[in-house]
Motif scaffolding. Structure first.
Motif, short mmCIF file in Angstrom:
data_model
loop_
_atom_site.label_atom_id
_atom_site.label_comp_id
_atom_site.label_asym_id
_atom_site.label_seq_id
_atom_site.Cartn_x
_atom_site.Cartn_y
_atom_site.Cartn_z
N LEU A 39 -22.71 -143.98 -114.54
CA LEU A 39 -23.94 -143.97 -113.75
C LEU A 39 -24.49 -142.56 -113.58
O LEU A 39 -25.71 -142.33 -113.66
N MET A 40 -23.60 -141.58 -113.38
CA MET A 40 -24.06 -140.20 -113.28
C MET A 40 -24.63 -139.71 -114.61
O MET A 40 -25.62 -138.96 -114.64
N ALA A 41 -24.03 -140.13 -115.71
CA ALA A 41 -24.58 -139.78 -117.02
C ALA A 41 -25.95 -140.41 -117.22
O ALA A 41 -26.85 -139.81 -117.83
N THR A 42 -26.12 -141.62 -116.70
CA THR A 42 -27.44 -142.27 -116.76
C THR A 42 -28.48 -141.48 -115.98
O THR A 42 -29.62 -141.30 -116.43
N LEU A 43 -28.09 -140.98 -114.81
CA LEU A 43 -29.00 -140.14 -114.03
C LEU A 43 -29.37 -138.87 -114.79
O LEU A 43 -30.53 -138.43 -114.76
N ALA A 44 -28.39 -138.28 -115.46
CA ALA A 44 -28.67 -137.08 -116.26
C ALA A 44 -29.69 -137.38 -117.35
O ALA A 44 -30.66 -136.64 -117.56
N ALA A 82 -29.03 -131.27 -115.76
CA ALA A 82 -27.82 -130.48 -115.96
C ALA A 82 -26.84 -130.66 -114.80
O ALA A 82 -25.62 -130.78 -115.00
N VAL A 83 -27.37 -130.69 -113.58
CA VAL A 83 -26.51 -130.89 -112.40
C VAL A 83 -25.84 -132.26 -112.46
O VAL A 83 -24.64 -132.40 -112.19
N CYS A 84 -26.62 -133.29 -112.80
CA CYS A 84 -26.05 -134.64 -112.91
C CYS A 84 -24.95 -134.69 -113.96
O CYS A 84 -23.91 -135.34 -113.76
N GLY A 85 -25.17 -134.03 -115.08
CA GLY A 85 -24.14 -133.98 -116.12
C GLY A 85 -22.87 -133.32 -115.63
O GLY A 85 -21.75 -133.78 -115.91
#
Length: 410
Positions: free
Chosen positions: A100-105, A191-194
């Motif tokens: 999910l965090m990768a999706t946000l990125a 970048a922060v999300c990644g």
């Protein structure tokens, strides 16, 4: 109960529901990763707030159309929270959060390259999906990462990301936008999300699903009087807050004569007070959810309703006092209402969290909408009357509704 082959003793850890036992590994670094996650999703949601003018100018759309980039994210998150919880019911929570965090990125990166408003709105829909899922799952995991005596502090730390997003995330996004343009803000957020996705993959222990989450189980939570009371509290408090806070700048300009620089300072004070309120309420709610929320509702209603009086009577200093107290009270809303719901449904934390996130984000959208109607009909001070009245309604709900557990049942 199960018995180990080597000792024949009862394995108490295996006897506990998966959701209630502490996983090996984890600890405070893992809790910190979850706090970074809540900070990132809320910052991603609110990032366009400080960028609406340059977005509208470059894409040749009105401010109202640009504002849809915030509205659509909240509405999608409200729907996504319960649905994603059902869809990933049997998946390891570490893997789900990382994806999910990768999706946000990816969503923020897409926004940074959006050639038109349609692509930008698609990106913001993806942000809503990721946000709803991360918040719903992360909110109830503290109990699995630290010893029981530390759960209240850990839960407060997870929710500190929400307040920190207001203090640091949104202003930082606006600052980056001033330096490099609005696209640079979205790229930086990607970048922060990644980075947070990597931190979750490394710092979180394996977190197997606590058990199957089914639609019937989620809906059955509505049979619990304390759950219904908790969700009504969230709806009243968050709708009231955003009805008033969405229009806080014109309120401060009109009732206190605050200038642009003073308003920035006042909003920073609001956010800083919110961080303090988050941790204070987390500790209080662990002992008495009802007592803590009675205090929060009363203080919040009083601060909002007194803001025009203090602003007119004492100018900016009076308004500053009211805003700081408002921030202190609202900072405790997320963690205390979440604690209420977790205590109401200890065997269905993720389902309760999904409902919490759905109602919370729906209330954000409803608050902004009703606040606009109030501002148009009654003037900007009218939004404070509406916000204060809803907070007072929440106070009555806390006092008369069913609270979770034992002596709190009332």
């Amino acid at each position: 109960m199960t018995r180990t082959e080597e000792t024949g003793r009862v394995d108490q850890r295996a006897a506990q529901p998966v959701e209630l036992r502490r996983e090996r590994g984890g600890g405070w670094p893992a809790v910190g990763a979850l706090a970074a996650g809540t900070f990132t999703v809320v910052t991603s949601e609110m990032l366009p707030v400080g960028l609406l003018t340059p977005i509208g100018r470059e894409l040749r759309i009105s401010d109202g159309t640009a504002g849809l980039t915030v509205t659509v994210t909240g509405l999608v998150a409200a729907v996504a929270a319960p649905l994603l919880t059902l869809l990933v019911a049997r998946r390891d929570r570490r893997a789900v959060l990382t994806v999910l965090m990768a999706t946000l990125a990816a969503a923020n990166l897409l926004a940074s390259y959006a050639p038109n408003v349609v692509v930008l709105l698609v990106a913001r829909v993806l942000v809503g999906l990721g946000m709803g899922g991360v918040w719903a799952i992360a909110a109830g995991l503290a109990v699995r990462l630290v010893p029981q005596r530390r759960v209240a502090a850990a839960t407060s730390l997870v929710f500190s990301g929400v307040a920190a997003a207001s203090v640091l995330g949104v202003p930082a996004g606006a600052f980056v936008g001033e330096l490099g343009g609005w696209r640079a803000s979205f790229a930086a957020m990607a970048a922060v999300c990644g980075a947070v996705a990597v931190a979750m993959a490394v710092l979180l222990p394996p977190l197997p699903a606590a058990g199957p989450v089914r639609l019937g189980g989620v809906l059955r939570l509505f049979r619990l009087a304390s759950v219904r009371t908790g969700l009504l509290l969230v709806a009243l408090l968050v709708t009231g807050h955003f009805a008033a806070y969405t229009y806080v700048r014109p309120v401060l300009e009109e009732v206190a004569g605050a200038g642009a620089g003073q308003i920035s300072t006042l909003l920073l004070a609001f956010g800083a007070a919110g961080l303090v309120g988050n941790f204070a309420a987390g500790a209080g709610a662990a002992r008495s959810p009802r007592g803590t929320l009675l205090l929060i509702c009363g203080v919040l209603a009083g601060a909002v309703l007194l803001l025009p009086v203090l602003g007119h009577g004492a100018g900016v200093p009076g308004a500053a006092a009211a805003v700081a107290v408002w921030g202190l009270a609202y900072g405790g809303v997320s963690v205390s209402t979440q604690t209420w719901l977790m205590a109401s449904a200890p065997g269905a934390r993720e389902a309760a969290s999904a409902l919490f996130v759905a109602v919370f984000n729906g209330a954000i959208a409803l608050g902004a909408l009703t606040g606009g109607r109030a501002a148009d009909g009654w003037g900007v001070v009218g939004v404070l009357w509406l916000g204060g009245a809803l907070a007072a309604g929440a106070l009555v709900t806390v006092g008369t509704g069913r609270a979770p557990g034992g002596a709190e049942e009332g």
